[in-house]
Design a protein around this motif. Structure first.
Motif, PDB file in Angstrom:
ATOM      1  N   ASP A  93       0.796  -1.238   0.000  1.00 40.83           N
ATOM      2  CA  ASP A  93       0.000   0.000   0.000  1.00 40.83           C
ATOM      3  C   ASP A  93       0.828   1.289   0.000  1.00 40.83           C
ATOM      4  OD1 ASP A  93      -2.432  -1.108  -0.283  1.00 40.83           O
ATOM      5  OD2 ASP A  93      -3.013  -0.987   1.830  1.00 40.83           O
ATOM      6  N   GLY A  95       2.389   2.276  -2.574  1.00 42.09           N
ATOM      7  CA  GLY A  95       2.215   2.886  -3.899  1.00 42.09           C
ATOM      8  C   GLY A  95       3.069   2.301  -5.019  1.00 42.09           C
ATOM      9  N   LYS A  96       3.531   1.080  -4.853  1.00 45.14           N
ATOM     10  CA  LYS A  96       4.395   0.460  -5.886  1.00 45.14           C
ATOM     11  C   LYS A  96       3.660   0.332  -7.222  1.00 45.14           C
ATOM     12  CE  LYS A  96       4.950  -3.184  -3.276  1.00 45.14           C
ATOM     13  NZ  LYS A  96       4.328  -2.776  -1.999  1.00 45.14           N
ATOM     14  N   THR A  97       2.457  -0.221  -7.168  1.00 44.66           N
ATOM     15  CA  THR A  97       1.702  -0.439  -8.410  1.00 44.66           C
ATOM     16  C   THR A  97       1.368   0.887  -9.073  1.00 44.66           C
ATOM     17  OG1 THR A  97       0.701  -2.265  -7.204  1.00 44.66           O
ATOM     18  CG2 THR A  97      -0.248  -1.742  -9.335  1.00 44.66           C
ATOM     19  N   THR A  98       0.936   1.847  -8.253  1.00 41.79           N
ATOM     20  CA  THR A  98       0.579   3.157  -8.790  1.00 41.79           C
ATOM     21  C   THR A  98       1.799   3.813  -9.444  1.00 41.79           C
ATOM     22  OG1 THR A  98      -0.920   3.323  -6.897  1.00 41.79           O
ATOM     23  CG2 THR A  98      -0.620   5.303  -8.208  1.00 41.79           C
ATOM     24  N   ASN A 190       7.056   8.530  -1.491  1.00 42.18           N
ATOM     25  CA  ASN A 190       5.779   8.651  -2.207  1.00 42.18           C
ATOM     26  C   ASN A 190       4.697   9.274  -1.318  1.00 42.18           C
ATOM     27  OD1 ASN A 190       4.015   8.276  -4.384  1.00 42.18           O
ATOM     28  ND2 ASN A 190       3.326   6.295  -3.582  1.00 42.18           N
ATOM     29  N   LYS A 191       3.563   9.555  -1.922  1.00 38.35           N
ATOM     30  CA  LYS A 191       2.399  10.134  -1.246  1.00 38.35           C
ATOM     31  C   LYS A 191       2.724  11.495  -0.640  1.00 38.35           C
ATOM     32  CE  LYS A 191       0.312   5.627  -0.367  1.00 38.35           C
ATOM     33  NZ  LYS A 191      -0.685   4.870   0.389  1.00 38.35           N
ATOM     34  N   ASP A 193       1.568  14.120  -1.482  1.00 40.85           N
ATOM     35  CA  ASP A 193       0.330  14.908  -1.441  1.00 40.85           C
ATOM     36  C   ASP A 193      -0.538  14.577  -0.219  1.00 40.85           C
ATOM     37  OD1 ASP A 193      -2.027  12.832  -2.641  1.00 40.85           O
ATOM     38  OD2 ASP A 193       0.063  12.313  -2.988  1.00 40.85           O
ATOM     39  N   SER A 226       4.624  11.976  -5.979  1.00 38.21           N
ATOM     40  CA  SER A 226       3.249  11.569  -5.732  1.00 38.21           C
ATOM     41  C   SER A 226       2.852  10.732  -6.938  1.00 38.21           C
ATOM     42  CB  SER A 226       2.321  12.777  -5.581  1.00 38.21           C
ATOM     43  OG  SER A 226       0.977  12.311  -5.671  1.00 38.21           O
ATOM     44  N   ALA A 227       2.839   9.442  -6.731  1.00 32.13           N
ATOM     45  CA  ALA A 227       2.516   8.543  -7.838  1.00 32.13           C
ATOM     46  C   ALA A 227       1.089   8.806  -8.301  1.00 32.13           C
ATOM     47  CB  ALA A 227       2.684   7.092  -7.404  1.00 32.13           C
ATOM     48  N   LEU A 228       0.230   9.152  -7.342  1.00 31.19           N
ATOM     49  CA  LEU A 228      -1.185   9.371  -7.635  1.00 31.19           C
ATOM     50  C   LEU A 228      -1.376  10.602  -8.525  1.00 31.19           C
ATOM     51  CD1 LEU A 228      -3.886   8.012  -6.781  1.00 31.19           C
ATOM     52  CD2 LEU A 228      -4.100   9.812  -5.087  1.00 31.19           C
TER      53      LEU A 228
HETATM   54  P1  GDP Z   1       1.199  -1.155  -3.467  1.00 29.87           P
HETATM   55  O1  GDP Z   1       0.520  -2.129  -2.567  1.00 29.87           O
HETATM   56  O2  GDP Z   1       2.508  -0.708  -2.887  1.00 29.87           O
HETATM   57  O3  GDP Z   1       1.325  -1.609  -4.881  1.00 29.87           O
HETATM   58  O4  GDP Z   1       0.316   0.180  -3.440  1.00 29.87           O
HETATM   59  P2  GDP Z   1      -0.755   0.717  -4.502  1.00 29.87           P
HETATM   60  O5  GDP Z   1      -0.074   1.299  -5.670  1.00 29.87           O
HETATM   61  O6  GDP Z   1      -1.774  -0.329  -4.736  1.00 29.87           O
HETATM   62  O7  GDP Z   1      -1.383   1.913  -3.686  1.00 29.87           O
HETATM   63  C1  GDP Z   1      -2.060   1.728  -2.464  1.00 29.87           C
HETATM   64  C2  GDP Z   1      -3.023   2.869  -2.214  1.00 29.87           C
HETATM   65  O8  GDP Z   1      -2.297   4.078  -2.067  1.00 29.87           O
HETATM   66  C3  GDP Z   1      -3.994   3.081  -3.364  1.00 29.87           C
HETATM   67  O9  GDP Z   1      -5.244   3.404  -2.848  1.00 29.87           O
HETATM   68  C4  GDP Z   1      -3.397   4.252  -4.109  1.00 29.87           C
HETATM   69  O10 GDP Z   1      -4.356   5.006  -4.788  1.00 29.87           O
HETATM   70  C5  GDP Z   1      -2.754   5.043  -2.999  1.00 29.87           C
HETATM   71  N1  GDP Z   1      -1.629   5.846  -3.474  1.00 29.87           N
HETATM   72  C6  GDP Z   1      -0.601   5.449  -4.250  1.00 29.87           C
HETATM   73  N2  GDP Z   1       0.230   6.483  -4.503  1.00 29.87           N
HETATM   74  C7  GDP Z   1      -0.274   7.548  -3.876  1.00 29.87           C
HETATM   75  C8  GDP Z   1       0.133   8.920  -3.757  1.00 29.87           C
HETATM   76  O11 GDP Z   1       1.130   9.380  -4.316  1.00 29.87           O
HETATM   77  N3  GDP Z   1      -0.650   9.726  -2.998  1.00 29.87           N
HETATM   78  C9  GDP Z   1      -1.768   9.271  -2.369  1.00 29.87           C
HETATM   79  N4  GDP Z   1      -2.454  10.148  -1.649  1.00 29.87           N
HETATM   80  N5  GDP Z   1      -2.179   8.006  -2.458  1.00 29.87           N
HETATM   81  C10 GDP Z   1      -1.450   7.154  -3.205  1.00 29.87           C
END
Ligand code: GDP
Length: 486
Positions: A93, A95-98, A190-191, A193, A226-228
């Protein structure tokens, strides 16, 4: 003069310890200061892509003795820089996938937008005219699986840390994996924001883990992203490119024999078995014949990550290969052979070897149930007791590693993953946790608080100031591993 392990390692640009463990695989027990035979040195040189030229000098000299000098080493391959192969690691969670998605999308030029991007397990992007290959499987399953197979398939690890959460257990575990594999780490904070984002906390945590960024007096490259929202993506790509520039191992010979590693494989309707791979050496072209374990391939088609058919794939290229006899295993390596017939022969020989092995195991057991088959297979998988050695001085650590290695038996191997000097640190524990290793400390202490970290990660510590006692304790631990029920 003799060929000394330490000097020889220096000459071919490898760590002495790497050579010591390779020598061990040849059943040669050497230390840094041991001298090795010329033919052994030749074999080592070959493994690392060098040709060794030994000049016999001094004929007619004082005693007429021939003096051996490692005079010249020529790379057997014409190594040139290649794009780095990057994997993304970090806590769930964070943000790896994002991040993987965002990097990929940010790189699609508008004319391609709407074009079909194919998921082939890896993709390539450009940053300032430089290519970067990303392994498109988040998490480190693929990464550690590949590492377990004994080769380095990733050049740089991007460690994703959510700014609102900081380092978490899986972040440390991933870091441990990268360290054990000696893969340099670039941090993506990451994140940025998110409401609770706290960069200073993450930077401080980095420093605590020997990952201090440049502006804190360290060497670790990082970027705030911010990957998002797609912010800071250029910065993380820049950090990767900079890290690649200072990493000497990111080279390959595009004209050499083709070698590569499978990222994933599948059966596809109308295409048969296909496998996505990353090319490591050479340039793959349609028509070539490949062997990968019990499967072989006459390359019918090469497809890139944009779904386009391509005519060739060079080092670090991600490519889908069409034409396999069956789906090869992820993490397996393939090589090129002369033609399809040869490829088939190799694959069949590999299959036969496996069947023979299974058959003899069955015979030994004199039974045929499936359970017995698994038991028989398990029996051949020799156990390994993995250790990390710490001692007060390097010479002692080395001597200790050598004596420890001498106690391996028929049923169990002792593997030294790393050794070092000084007290046992948190980092030693994290590394041992990733490598499932026991820490062996001779004449050293434990840094404050590290005992509880070890407990938390289930890492065993064996410490003593008397070598004999230490070895007895290690033997006991190895015995326990063989007979867990006792
Ligand atoms: P993974 O488990 O590491 O692959 O994480 P995901 O990419 O699935 O992201 C987990 C959650 O974090 C999702 O709900 C994303 O939308 C959120 N997320 C990912 N990157 C960011 C970011 O840069 N900012 C915010 N606010 N949320 C993010």
């Amino acid at each position: 003069s003799p060929i000394v392990v330490r000097d020889f390692a220096l000459q071919i640009g490898r760590k002495p310890f790497q050579l010591i463990s390779e020598l061990m695989e040849m059943s040669i027990f050497a230390s840094m200061n041991s001298s090795i035979e010329e033919d052994v040195a030749q074999r080592l040189a070959k493994i690392h892509g060098f040709a060794l030229e030994v000049r016999h000098r001094g004929e007619g000299g004082a005693a007429g003795e021939a003096e051996k000098v490692v005079e010249e080493k020529k790379p057997a391959r014409e190594m040139v820089p290649r794009p780095p192969v990057v994997c993304i690691l970090g806590h769930v969670d964070h943000g790896k996938t994002t991040l993987l998605d965002t990097i990929r999308k940010a790189n699609v030029v508008s004319s391609e937008a709407g074009g079909i991007t194919q998921h082939i397990g890896a993709y390539q992007v450009t940053h300032k005219d430089k290519l970067i290959t990303f392994i498109d499987t988040p998490g480190h399953a693929a990464f550690s699986n590949m590492r377990a197979r004994g080769a380095r398939t990733t050049d740089i690890a991007v460690l994703v840390v959510a700014a609102d959460d900081g380092f978490m257990p899986q972040t440390d575990e991933a870091l441990g994996h990268a360290r054990v594999s000696k893969v340099p780490v670039v941090v993506a904070i990451n994140k940025m924001d998110a409401p609770g984002a706290n960069v200073d906390k993450v930077l401080r945590q980095m420093q605590e883990r020997d990952l201090a960024p440049e502006d804190w007096g360290g060497e670790t490259l990082y970027a705030k992203v911010s990957a998002l929202k797609g912010e800071g993506i250029e910065d993380i790509l820049e950090a990767i490119v900079l890290q690649a520039d200072v990493t000497e191992t990111i080279v390959a010979d595009p004209k050499g024999e083709v070698e590569g590693v499978i990222v994933e494989a599948q059966k596809e309707l109308g295409r048969g078995s296909t496998a996505s791979a990353i090319i490591q050496q050479g340039t793959l072209k349609p028509g070539m014949a490949l062997v990968c374990g019990e499967n072989y391939c006459r390359v019918r088609q090469l497809i890139n990550d944009k779904g386009e058919q391509i005519k060739e794939a060079g080092p670090s290229s991600p490519v889908k290969i069409v034409g396999w006899s069956g789906p090869p295993d992820a993490g397996d390596f393939f090589k090129v052979v002369k033609n399809e017939r040869e490829a088939k022969k190799h694959a069949e020989a590999n299959e036969l070897d496996r069947k023979k092995l299974e058959a003899t195991q069955l015979q030994e057991r004199g039974s045929t149930s499936v359970d017995d088959l698994f038991a028989a297979i398990e029996k051949t998988q020799k156990k390994s007791f993995t250790v990390l050695v710490k001692a007060d001085v390097y010479g002692t650590a080395e001597a200790l590693a050598t004596s420890l290695q001498s106690i391996k038996s028929e049923k169990i191997d002792l593997e030294v993953v790393d050794m070092g000097v000084g007290d046992i640190t948190r980092n030693d524990v994290l590394m041992s946790s990733a490598a499932k290793a026991t820490i062996i400390g001779f004449n050293v202490g434990i840094e404050n608080g590290v005992t509880s970290v070890a407990k938390h990660h289930g890492v065993n510590l064996i410490q003593h100031n008397i070598i004999y006692e230490l070895i007895t304790q290690v033997k006991d631990a190895m015995t326990d591993m063989l007979d867990p029920e006792l």
